[in-house]
Design a protein around this motif. Structure first.
Motif, PDB file in Angstrom:
ATOM      1  N   GLN A 267       3.934   7.154 -10.452  1.00  0.00           N
ATOM      2  CA  GLN A 267       2.821   8.087 -10.429  1.00  0.00           C
ATOM      3  C   GLN A 267       2.266   8.072  -9.011  1.00  0.00           C
ATOM      4  N   TYR A 268       2.008   9.269  -8.490  1.00  0.00           N
ATOM      5  CA  TYR A 268       1.616   9.366  -7.090  1.00  0.00           C
ATOM      6  C   TYR A 268       0.730  10.581  -6.856  1.00  0.00           C
ATOM      7  N   ASP A 269       0.116  10.600  -5.691  1.00  0.00           N
ATOM      8  CA  ASP A 269      -0.704  11.719  -5.260  1.00  0.00           C
ATOM      9  C   ASP A 269       0.173  12.633  -4.405  1.00  0.00           C
ATOM     10  N   PRO A 270       0.507  13.832  -4.882  1.00  0.00           N
ATOM     11  CA  PRO A 270       1.403  14.715  -4.134  1.00  0.00           C
ATOM     12  C   PRO A 270       0.843  15.157  -2.781  1.00  0.00           C
ATOM     13  N   ALA A 271      -0.457  15.019  -2.588  1.00  0.00           N
ATOM     14  CA  ALA A 271      -1.044  15.377  -1.291  1.00  0.00           C
ATOM     15  C   ALA A 271      -0.757  14.312  -0.236  1.00  0.00           C
ATOM     16  N   GLN A 272      -0.406  13.098  -0.668  1.00  0.00           N
ATOM     17  CA  GLN A 272      -0.183  11.996   0.272  1.00  0.00           C
ATOM     18  C   GLN A 272       1.277  11.629   0.460  1.00  0.00           C
ATOM     19  N   VAL A 273       2.099  11.793  -0.576  1.00  0.00           N
ATOM     20  CA  VAL A 273       3.503  11.395  -0.493  1.00  0.00           C
ATOM     21  C   VAL A 273       4.350  12.423  -1.250  1.00  0.00           C
ATOM     22  N   THR A 274       5.540  12.666  -0.737  1.00  0.00           N
ATOM     23  CA  THR A 274       6.420  13.652  -1.377  1.00  0.00           C
ATOM     24  C   THR A 274       7.453  12.979  -2.273  1.00  0.00           C
ATOM     25  N   ARG A 275       8.003  13.775  -3.149  1.00  0.00           N
ATOM     26  CA  ARG A 275       9.087  13.301  -4.021  1.00  0.00           C
ATOM     27  C   ARG A 275      10.261  12.808  -3.171  1.00  0.00           C
TER      28      ARG A 275
ATOM     29  N   ARG B 102      18.448  -5.977 -13.480  1.00  0.00           N
ATOM     30  CA  ARG B 102      18.535  -6.501 -12.111  1.00  0.00           C
ATOM     31  C   ARG B 102      17.120  -6.718 -11.632  1.00  0.00           C
ATOM     32  N   SER B 103      16.482  -7.740 -12.152  1.00  0.00           N
ATOM     33  CA  SER B 103      15.060  -7.937 -11.917  1.00  0.00           C
ATOM     34  C   SER B 103      14.713  -8.101 -10.439  1.00  0.00           C
ATOM     35  N   ALA B 104      15.532  -8.798  -9.668  1.00  0.00           N
ATOM     36  CA  ALA B 104      15.219  -9.007  -8.251  1.00  0.00           C
ATOM     37  C   ALA B 104      15.273  -7.689  -7.485  1.00  0.00           C
ATOM     38  N   ALA B 105      16.322  -6.920  -7.687  1.00  0.00           N
ATOM     39  CA  ALA B 105      16.456  -5.635  -6.993  1.00  0.00           C
ATOM     40  C   ALA B 105      15.387  -4.651  -7.455  1.00  0.00           C
ATOM     41  N   ALA B 106      15.092  -4.676  -8.740  1.00  0.00           N
ATOM     42  CA  ALA B 106      14.073  -3.784  -9.271  1.00  0.00           C
ATOM     43  C   ALA B 106      12.704  -4.141  -8.708  1.00  0.00           C
ATOM     44  N   GLN B 107      12.448  -5.431  -8.536  1.00  0.00           N
ATOM     45  CA  GLN B 107      11.169  -5.865  -7.974  1.00  0.00           C
ATOM     46  C   GLN B 107      11.030  -5.409  -6.525  1.00  0.00           C
ATOM     47  N   VAL B 108      12.126  -5.466  -5.769  1.00  0.00           N
ATOM     48  CA  VAL B 108      12.119  -4.982  -4.386  1.00  0.00           C
ATOM     49  C   VAL B 108      11.785  -3.493  -4.363  1.00  0.00           C
ATOM     50  N   ALA B 109      12.412  -2.735  -5.254  1.00  0.00           N
ATOM     51  CA  ALA B 109      12.158  -1.292  -5.329  1.00  0.00           C
ATOM     52  C   ALA B 109      10.699  -1.022  -5.678  1.00  0.00           C
ATOM     53  N   GLU B 110      10.186  -1.766  -6.646  1.00  0.00           N
ATOM     54  CA  GLU B 110       8.794  -1.582  -7.052  1.00  0.00           C
ATOM     55  C   GLU B 110       7.845  -1.905  -5.897  1.00  0.00           C
ATOM     56  N   ASP B 111       8.115  -2.981  -5.176  1.00  0.00           N
ATOM     57  CA  ASP B 111       7.272  -3.355  -4.029  1.00  0.00           C
ATOM     58  C   ASP B 111       7.307  -2.288  -2.942  1.00  0.00           C
ATOM     59  N   ARG B 112       8.497  -1.751  -2.665  1.00  0.00           N
ATOM     60  CA  ARG B 112       8.618  -0.700  -1.635  1.00  0.00           C
ATOM     61  C   ARG B 112       7.827   0.539  -2.025  1.00  0.00           C
ATOM     62  N   LEU B 113       7.918   0.895  -3.298  1.00  0.00           N
ATOM     63  CA  LEU B 113       7.200   2.085  -3.745  1.00  0.00           C
ATOM     64  C   LEU B 113       5.692   1.885  -3.680  1.00  0.00           C
ATOM     65  N   MET B 114       5.220   0.723  -4.095  1.00  0.00           N
ATOM     66  CA  MET B 114       3.786   0.461  -4.071  1.00  0.00           C
ATOM     67  C   MET B 114       3.240   0.394  -2.641  1.00  0.00           C
ATOM     68  N   ALA B 115       4.111   0.122  -1.682  1.00  0.00           N
ATOM     69  CA  ALA B 115       3.695   0.070  -0.276  1.00  0.00           C
ATOM     70  C   ALA B 115       3.499   1.472   0.308  1.00  0.00           C
ATOM     71  N   LEU B 116       4.020   2.491  -0.359  1.00  0.00           N
ATOM     72  CA  LEU B 116       3.862   3.862   0.131  1.00  0.00           C
ATOM     73  C   LEU B 116       2.443   4.355  -0.119  1.00  0.00           C
ATOM     74  N   ASP B 117       1.854   5.007   0.892  1.00  0.00           N
ATOM     75  CA  ASP B 117       0.538   5.621   0.709  1.00  0.00           C
ATOM     76  C   ASP B 117       0.664   6.745  -0.304  1.00  0.00           C
ATOM     77  N   GLY B 118      -0.201   6.739  -1.284  1.00  0.00           N
ATOM     78  CA  GLY B 118      -0.197   7.790  -2.292  1.00  0.00           C
ATOM     79  C   GLY B 118       0.407   7.381  -3.614  1.00  0.00           C
ATOM     80  N   VAL B 119       1.185   6.315  -3.636  1.00  0.00           N
ATOM     81  CA  VAL B 119       1.748   5.834  -4.903  1.00  0.00           C
ATOM     82  C   VAL B 119       0.671   5.018  -5.608  1.00  0.00           C
TER      83      VAL B 119
END
Length: 117
Positions: A54-62, A22-39
């Motif tokens: 992969q993320y910085d646990p000091a900036q964003v939580t699981r 599901r490339s379109a939905a997966a791309q949306v998910a990837e974009d949302r995650l990359m928009a998070l501070d710390g990812v």
């Protein structure tokens, strides 16, 4: 559909049928995650149905990462598929049980008639 989650602080991998082909939905998910501070990095593997973050646990939580994936609809689609599979399994079970009961009644009726005659 079940989800497999492997987590160590700084790295989260989720395996789910939601990420397959599901490339379109997966791309949306990837974009949302990359928009998070710390990812820092997101890797999607549609063939395996997994996403690694992969993320910085000091900036964003699981929890925040999982929430972003849920907002992107990654888990809701799987739930609908599970419900459909569960419903079809239930209907098949009822049909099979009905056939077994009907067969048992037919045999009992034949035995009763043969005893009476």
């Amino acid at each position: 559909m079940s989800h497999y989650i492997h987590h160590i602080p700084g790295r989260l991998r989720i395996r789910s049928g939601s990420f397959r082909c599901r490339s379109a939905a997966a791309q949306v998910a990837e974009d949302r995650l990359m928009a998070l501070d710390g990812v820092t990095h997101v890797r999607l593997n549609p063939r395996a149905g997994s996403i690694t973050v992969q993320y910085d646990p000091a900036q964003v939580t699981r929890s925040r990462i999982l929430e972003a994936l849920d907002e992107a609809g990654c888990f809701a689609t799987a739930g609908r598929g599970d419900a459909l599979i569960g419903r079809s399994g239930e209907l098949f079970g009822k049909a099979l049980m009905g056939a077994v009961v009907n067969r048992a009644i037919e045999r009992s009726a034949l035995k009763l008639v043969s005893v009476l005659l």
